[in-house]
Each structure stands twice: as C-alpha cells, then as structure tokens.
Design a protein around this motif. Structure first.
Motif, short mmCIF file in Angstrom:
data_model
loop_
_atom_site.label_atom_id
_atom_site.label_comp_id
_atom_site.label_asym_id
_atom_site.label_seq_id
_atom_site.Cartn_x
_atom_site.Cartn_y
_atom_site.Cartn_z
N HIS A 265 0.83 -1.20 0.00
CA HIS A 265 0.00 0.00 0.00
C HIS A 265 0.88 1.26 0.00
CE1 HIS A 265 -3.36 2.64 0.71
NE2 HIS A 265 -2.72 3.16 1.74
N LEU B 211 2.34 1.86 -3.44
CA LEU B 211 1.36 2.33 -4.42
C LEU B 211 0.93 3.77 -4.18
CD1 LEU B 211 -0.92 -0.82 -4.73
CD2 LEU B 211 0.73 0.04 -6.41
N SER B 212 0.93 4.19 -2.93
CA SER B 212 0.43 5.52 -2.61
C SER B 212 1.51 6.59 -2.67
CB SER B 212 -0.23 5.52 -1.23
OG SER B 212 0.72 5.21 -0.23
N ARG B 213 2.78 6.20 -2.85
CA ARG B 213 3.85 7.17 -2.96
C ARG B 213 3.73 7.93 -4.27
NH1 ARG B 213 8.93 3.80 -2.31
NH2 ARG B 213 7.65 2.41 -1.11
N PRO B 214 3.72 9.24 -4.22
CA PRO B 214 3.63 9.99 -5.47
C PRO B 214 4.96 9.93 -6.22
CG PRO B 214 3.88 11.50 -3.63
CD PRO B 214 3.74 10.10 -3.05
#
Length: 98
Positions: A84, A87-90
């Motif tokens: 998670h 995936l959420s790292r910009p």
C-alpha cells in the motif's frame, strides 16, 4: 519441468519444491516441504510464470515471502502495508530531468 523443480529447490533450500500435475490451462501447484517432508506452503502458478526466467524470479520471491509468513518472521499485514505504501507514494520527478 524437472529442471524448474530443481531450480526452485536450489533457490529455496533447505525446502524441497514439488510441482503438481498440469491443470487444464497449464497451471501447476508448487508445494514446498521442509526437511521432515511436511508441506509448509503451496501456491498455484501459471505455466508462463514457471517457464520464463524473469517471471520465475518473481515466483521465487513470492515463495520466499510465503515462507517468511509461515515461519512467523513476517506478518501478512506487514506485506500488505508495504504494498500500500509503495502504491500511494507519489512520483516525484527530479529537476535535472524536467
């Protein structure tokens, strides 16, 4: 497929990898047994995953994670949290490449 079983066993030593018979779509059950012959983990993989060298590395990595969970060295929730977070790292572009 004998070679694949041998390669998996070498990569995942001391565990012994066994490939089950091919399913209707070429998928196979991979079982890992400990030295006592007890099945520690099992997963089904597609024929393509087992025949392609690059995908076979992913198979080995996945089986290693399964072994870590089975041995109590890592919790499944930790793996989920890591996925998670990844995936959420910009995506940040470097100013040098803009």
């Amino acid at each position: 497929m004998e070679n694949i079983s041998l390669l998996l066993s070498q990569a995942l030593a001391p565990y012994q990898a066994n490939l089950g018979p091919a399913g209707p779509h070429g998928e196979r059950l991979v079982s890992l047994k400990d030295a006592a012959g007890v099945v520690v983990t099992e997963r089904v993989f597609g024929a393509g995953e087992l025949c392609d060298k690059r995908q076979l590395r992913d198979v080995v990595d996945g089986l290693r994670r399964d072994l870590m969970v089975a041995e109590g060295r890592i919790e499944p929730s930790v793996i989920a949290a890591m996925r998670h977070a990844a995936l959420s790292r910009p995506f940040i572009s470097s100013p040098a490449f803009v």
